[in-house]
Motif scaffolding. Sequence first.
Motif, PDB file in Angstrom:
ATOM      1  N   GLN A 137       0.786  -1.077  -0.019  1.00 60.00           N
ATOM      2  CA  GLN A 137      -0.156   0.142   0.120  1.00 60.00           C
ATOM      3  C   GLN A 137       0.672   1.424  -0.004  1.00 60.00           C
ATOM      4  OE1 GLN A 137      -3.178   0.057   2.983  1.00 60.00           O
ATOM      5  NE2 GLN A 137      -3.642  -1.983   2.620  1.00 60.00           N
ATOM      6  N   MET A 138       1.855   1.309   0.658  1.00 58.30           N
ATOM      7  CA  MET A 138       2.728   2.435   0.766  1.00 58.30           C
ATOM      8  C   MET A 138       3.651   2.460  -0.362  1.00 58.30           C
ATOM      9  SD  MET A 138       1.805   3.630   3.570  1.00 58.30           S
ATOM     10  CE  MET A 138       3.165   4.827   3.656  1.00 58.30           C
ATOM     11  N   GLU A 139       3.980   1.586  -1.049  1.00 58.70           N
ATOM     12  CA  GLU A 139       4.800   1.442  -2.061  1.00 58.70           C
ATOM     13  C   GLU A 139       3.891   2.012  -3.280  1.00 58.70           C
ATOM     14  OE1 GLU A 139       6.012  -2.629  -2.751  1.00 58.70           O
ATOM     15  OE2 GLU A 139       7.746  -2.350  -1.197  1.00 58.70           O
ATOM     16  N   ALA A 140       2.637   1.720  -3.319  1.00 56.93           N
ATOM     17  CA  ALA A 140       1.602   2.252  -4.551  1.00 56.93           C
ATOM     18  C   ALA A 140       1.271   3.753  -4.246  1.00 56.93           C
ATOM     19  CB  ALA A 140       0.363   1.513  -4.336  1.00 56.93           C
ATOM     20  N   ALA A 141       1.704   4.065  -2.931  1.00 65.34           N
ATOM     21  CA  ALA A 141       1.104   5.606  -2.749  1.00 65.34           C
ATOM     22  C   ALA A 141       2.556   6.434  -3.445  1.00 65.34           C
ATOM     23  CB  ALA A 141       0.868   5.773  -1.264  1.00 65.34           C
ATOM     24  N   LYS A 142       3.752   5.703  -2.960  1.00 66.31           N
ATOM     25  CA  LYS A 142       4.758   6.246  -3.480  1.00 66.31           C
ATOM     26  C   LYS A 142       5.037   6.373  -4.936  1.00 66.31           C
ATOM     27  CE  LYS A 142       7.742   5.355   0.576  1.00 66.31           C
ATOM     28  NZ  LYS A 142       9.199   4.595   1.023  1.00 66.31           N
ATOM     29  N   ALA A 143       4.351   5.458  -5.597  1.00 64.65           N
ATOM     30  CA  ALA A 143       4.516   5.357  -7.222  1.00 64.65           C
ATOM     31  C   ALA A 143       3.637   6.455  -7.781  1.00 64.65           C
ATOM     32  CB  ALA A 143       4.077   3.798  -7.430  1.00 64.65           C
ATOM     33  N   PHE A 144       2.482   6.475  -7.077  1.00 64.96           N
ATOM     34  CA  PHE A 144       1.590   7.709  -7.508  1.00 64.96           C
ATOM     35  C   PHE A 144       2.069   8.829  -7.416  1.00 64.96           C
ATOM     36  CE2 PHE A 144      -1.797   4.072  -7.596  1.00 64.96           C
ATOM     37  CZ  PHE A 144      -2.588   4.731  -8.782  1.00 64.96           C
ATOM     38  N   GLY A 145       3.303   9.017  -6.403  1.00 66.22           N
ATOM     39  CA  GLY A 145       3.876  10.502  -6.318  1.00 66.22           C
ATOM     40  C   GLY A 145       3.408  11.152  -5.103  1.00 66.22           C
ATOM     41  N   MET A 146       2.710  10.435  -4.176  1.00 64.34           N
ATOM     42  CA  MET A 146       2.310  10.965  -2.954  1.00 64.34           C
ATOM     43  C   MET A 146       3.370  11.344  -1.981  1.00 64.34           C
ATOM     44  SD  MET A 146      -0.993   8.886  -1.596  1.00 64.34           S
ATOM     45  CE  MET A 146      -2.510   8.741  -2.974  1.00 64.34           C
ATOM     46  N   GLY A 147       3.422  12.603  -1.466  1.00 62.90           N
ATOM     47  CA  GLY A 147       4.550  13.019  -0.661  1.00 62.90           C
ATOM     48  C   GLY A 147       4.040  12.249   0.966  1.00 62.90           C
ATOM     49  N   PRO A 148       5.167  12.529   2.067  1.00 59.39           N
ATOM     50  CA  PRO A 148       4.975  11.901   3.111  1.00 59.39           C
ATOM     51  C   PRO A 148       3.854  12.217   3.803  1.00 59.39           C
ATOM     52  CG  PRO A 148       7.334  12.685   2.717  1.00 59.39           C
ATOM     53  CD  PRO A 148       6.225  13.150   1.784  1.00 59.39           C
ATOM     54  N   ALA A 149       3.563  13.894   3.992  1.00 66.73           N
ATOM     55  CA  ALA A 149       2.215  14.309   4.590  1.00 66.73           C
ATOM     56  C   ALA A 149       0.877  13.527   3.794  1.00 66.73           C
ATOM     57  CB  ALA A 149       2.300  15.610   4.573  1.00 66.73           C
ATOM     58  N   LEU A 150       1.026  13.345   2.765  1.00 63.22           N
ATOM     59  CA  LEU A 150      -0.331  12.968   1.907  1.00 63.22           C
ATOM     60  C   LEU A 150      -0.404  11.538   2.054  1.00 63.22           C
ATOM     61  CD1 LEU A 150      -2.690  13.696   0.074  1.00 63.22           C
ATOM     62  CD2 LEU A 150      -1.197  13.250  -2.102  1.00 63.22           C
ATOM     63  N   ARG A 151       0.722  10.875   1.941  1.00 59.59           N
ATOM     64  CA  ARG A 151       0.597   9.278   2.292  1.00 59.59           C
ATOM     65  C   ARG A 151       0.285   8.960   3.662  1.00 59.59           C
ATOM     66  NH1 ARG A 151       6.026   9.273   0.063  1.00 59.59           N
ATOM     67  NH2 ARG A 151       6.723   8.778   1.843  1.00 59.59           N
ATOM     68  N   ARG A 154      -3.903   9.882   3.510  1.00 64.77           N
ATOM     69  CA  ARG A 154      -4.614   9.200   2.790  1.00 64.77           C
ATOM     70  C   ARG A 154      -4.305   7.755   2.661  1.00 64.77           C
ATOM     71  NH1 ARG A 154      -6.777  12.500  -1.245  1.00 64.77           N
ATOM     72  NH2 ARG A 154      -8.087  10.542  -1.987  1.00 64.77           N
ATOM     73  N   VAL A 155      -3.235   7.355   3.146  1.00 63.84           N
ATOM     74  CA  VAL A 155      -2.965   5.879   3.063  1.00 63.84           C
ATOM     75  C   VAL A 155      -2.834   4.993   4.666  1.00 63.84           C
ATOM     76  CG1 VAL A 155      -1.467   3.792   2.354  1.00 63.84           C
ATOM     77  CG2 VAL A 155      -2.087   5.907   0.787  1.00 63.84           C
ATOM     78  N   LEU A 156      -1.887   5.891   5.302  1.00 68.91           N
ATOM     79  CA  LEU A 156      -1.152   5.383   6.874  1.00 68.91           C
ATOM     80  C   LEU A 156      -2.074   5.506   7.784  1.00 68.91           C
ATOM     81  CD1 LEU A 156       1.117   3.990   7.929  1.00 68.91           C
ATOM     82  CD2 LEU A 156       1.963   6.176   8.712  1.00 68.91           C
ATOM     83  N   LEU A 157      -3.003   6.526   7.758  1.00 68.05           N
ATOM     84  CA  LEU A 157      -3.892   6.828   8.870  1.00 68.05           C
ATOM     85  C   LEU A 157      -5.042   5.907   8.669  1.00 68.05           C
ATOM     86  CD1 LEU A 157      -4.226   8.256  11.496  1.00 68.05           C
ATOM     87  CD2 LEU A 157      -5.439  10.161  10.301  1.00 68.05           C
ATOM     88  N   PRO A 158      -5.648   5.858   7.721  1.00 66.81           N
ATOM     89  CA  PRO A 158      -6.961   5.111   7.537  1.00 66.81           C
ATOM     90  C   PRO A 158      -6.549   3.619   7.718  1.00 66.81           C
ATOM     91  CG  PRO A 158      -6.747   6.658   5.814  1.00 66.81           C
ATOM     92  CD  PRO A 158      -5.323   6.521   6.373  1.00 66.81           C
ATOM     93  N   ALA A 159      -5.520   3.172   7.310  1.00 67.02           N
ATOM     94  CA  ALA A 159      -5.149   1.857   7.316  1.00 67.02           C
ATOM     95  C   ALA A 159      -4.672   1.283   8.842  1.00 67.02           C
ATOM     96  CB  ALA A 159      -4.009   1.471   6.481  1.00 67.02           C
ATOM     97  N   LEU A 160      -3.892   2.207   9.588  1.00 64.57           N
ATOM     98  CA  LEU A 160      -3.663   1.945  10.826  1.00 64.57           C
ATOM     99  C   LEU A 160      -4.929   1.834  11.996  1.00 64.57           C
ATOM    100  CD1 LEU A 160      -2.826   4.331  13.252  1.00 64.57           C
ATOM    101  CD2 LEU A 160      -1.092   4.881  11.661  1.00 64.57           C
ATOM    102  N   LEU A 161      -5.725   2.880  11.857  1.00 61.82           N
ATOM    103  CA  LEU A 161      -6.585   3.077  12.780  1.00 61.82           C
ATOM    104  C   LEU A 161      -7.412   1.683  12.998  1.00 61.82           C
ATOM    105  CD1 LEU A 161      -8.055   6.524  11.984  1.00 61.82           C
ATOM    106  CD2 LEU A 161      -6.902   5.910  14.246  1.00 61.82           C
ATOM    107  N   PRO A 162      -7.787   0.985  12.089  1.00 60.91           N
ATOM    108  CA  PRO A 162      -8.626  -0.288  12.520  1.00 60.91           C
ATOM    109  C   PRO A 162      -7.695  -1.217  13.494  1.00 60.91           C
ATOM    110  CG  PRO A 162      -8.925   0.160  10.315  1.00 60.91           C
ATOM    111  CD  PRO A 162      -7.752   1.217  10.816  1.00 60.91           C
ATOM    112  N   ASN A 163      -6.539  -1.176  13.105  1.00 59.35           N
ATOM    113  CA  ASN A 163      -5.345  -1.893  13.831  1.00 59.35           C
ATOM    114  C   ASN A 163      -5.209  -1.667  15.302  1.00 59.35           C
ATOM    115  OD1 ASN A 163      -5.225  -3.799  11.637  1.00 59.35           O
ATOM    116  ND2 ASN A 163      -3.683  -2.620  10.694  1.00 59.35           N
ATOM    117  N   ALA A 164      -5.165  -0.179  15.352  1.00 61.11           N
ATOM    118  CA  ALA A 164      -4.677   0.364  16.593  1.00 61.11           C
ATOM    119  C   ALA A 164      -5.890   0.800  17.451  1.00 61.11           C
ATOM    120  CB  ALA A 164      -3.992   1.757  16.275  1.00 61.11           C
ATOM    121  N   LEU A 165      -6.803   0.643  17.090  1.00 60.26           N
ATOM    122  CA  LEU A 165      -8.005   1.162  18.151  1.00 60.26           C
ATOM    123  C   LEU A 165      -8.495   0.306  19.232  1.00 60.26           C
ATOM    124  CD1 LEU A 165      -9.933   3.718  18.103  1.00 60.26           C
ATOM    125  CD2 LEU A 165     -11.667   2.179  16.865  1.00 60.26           C
ATOM    126  N   PRO A 166      -8.322  -0.913  19.063  1.00 60.56           N
ATOM    127  CA  PRO A 166      -8.552  -1.822  20.221  1.00 60.56           C
ATOM    128  C   PRO A 166      -7.464  -1.558  21.541  1.00 60.56           C
ATOM    129  CG  PRO A 166      -8.902  -3.211  18.526  1.00 60.56           C
ATOM    130  CD  PRO A 166      -8.164  -1.997  17.920  1.00 60.56           C
TER     131      PRO A 166
END
Length: 241
Positions: A137-151, A154-166
């Motif tokens: 997922q992160m590699e795909a975001a980099k391939a689309f040219g997303m910068g660190p803040a946008l990644r 748009r990618v890291l935060l939505p993906a980690l929240l379900p795992n971190a919430l419990p």
Amino acid sequence: MATAQQDILELLSPYPPGWGGVLLAGAVSTVAISACAFAIGLLLGTGGALGKLSGNRMLRLLLDLYTTLIRAVPELILIVGLYYAGTDGLNRLLAALELPPVNVNGFIAAVAVLGFVQGAYMTEVLRGAILAIPTGQMEAAKAFGMGPALRFRRVLLPALLPNALPGLANLWMSITKDSALVAVVGYQELALATRLAGASTKHYFVFFLASAFLYLAITLVSNVAFKLIEGRVRRGQPRLA
């Protein structure tokens, strides 16, 4: 029997000479301390998790030291040590700058110390949640040219929240109980208000039972809130059997 019930109702009345208002004010203080410290811990934990995974060896060693020491020492010792040592260090610095000493506000001290402690635990919770994200997922975001803040947004935060919430929910429940430890620095929250009411009236059982119900109410409301949040962040994901 009716007289005994009437006496209990008078003790728990929100108006003087009842102590119900004091207990409710203590419960509000407990929630306020917990919420502010949780927010600080979340910021520290996010920075700590990203720092540990950044690849910077020196930064990782410093963060490992931080999380290891904080999780190894009991919270009560940390609260007392950080409060008094921090206040003394601040006043020494002010004296060196020829400035007058300051008295640290109990609420600010409680929030700062508990937030600093929670940051160590949240660092590991969030680090584990980030590691659970597929690297593709992160590699795909980099391939689309997303910068660190946008990644991150748009990618890291939505993906980690379900795992971190419990884990974050458990830390929230923990901090609402740990807030009782701030009584040692002189700030009145629910636990200290309960002890004061019991000592003043000698009806310890009544007030500790009332306090237990208030903590239970905080926990039940928190459970509902986290369940709603979890449903929101997991929308679109298949339900587990």
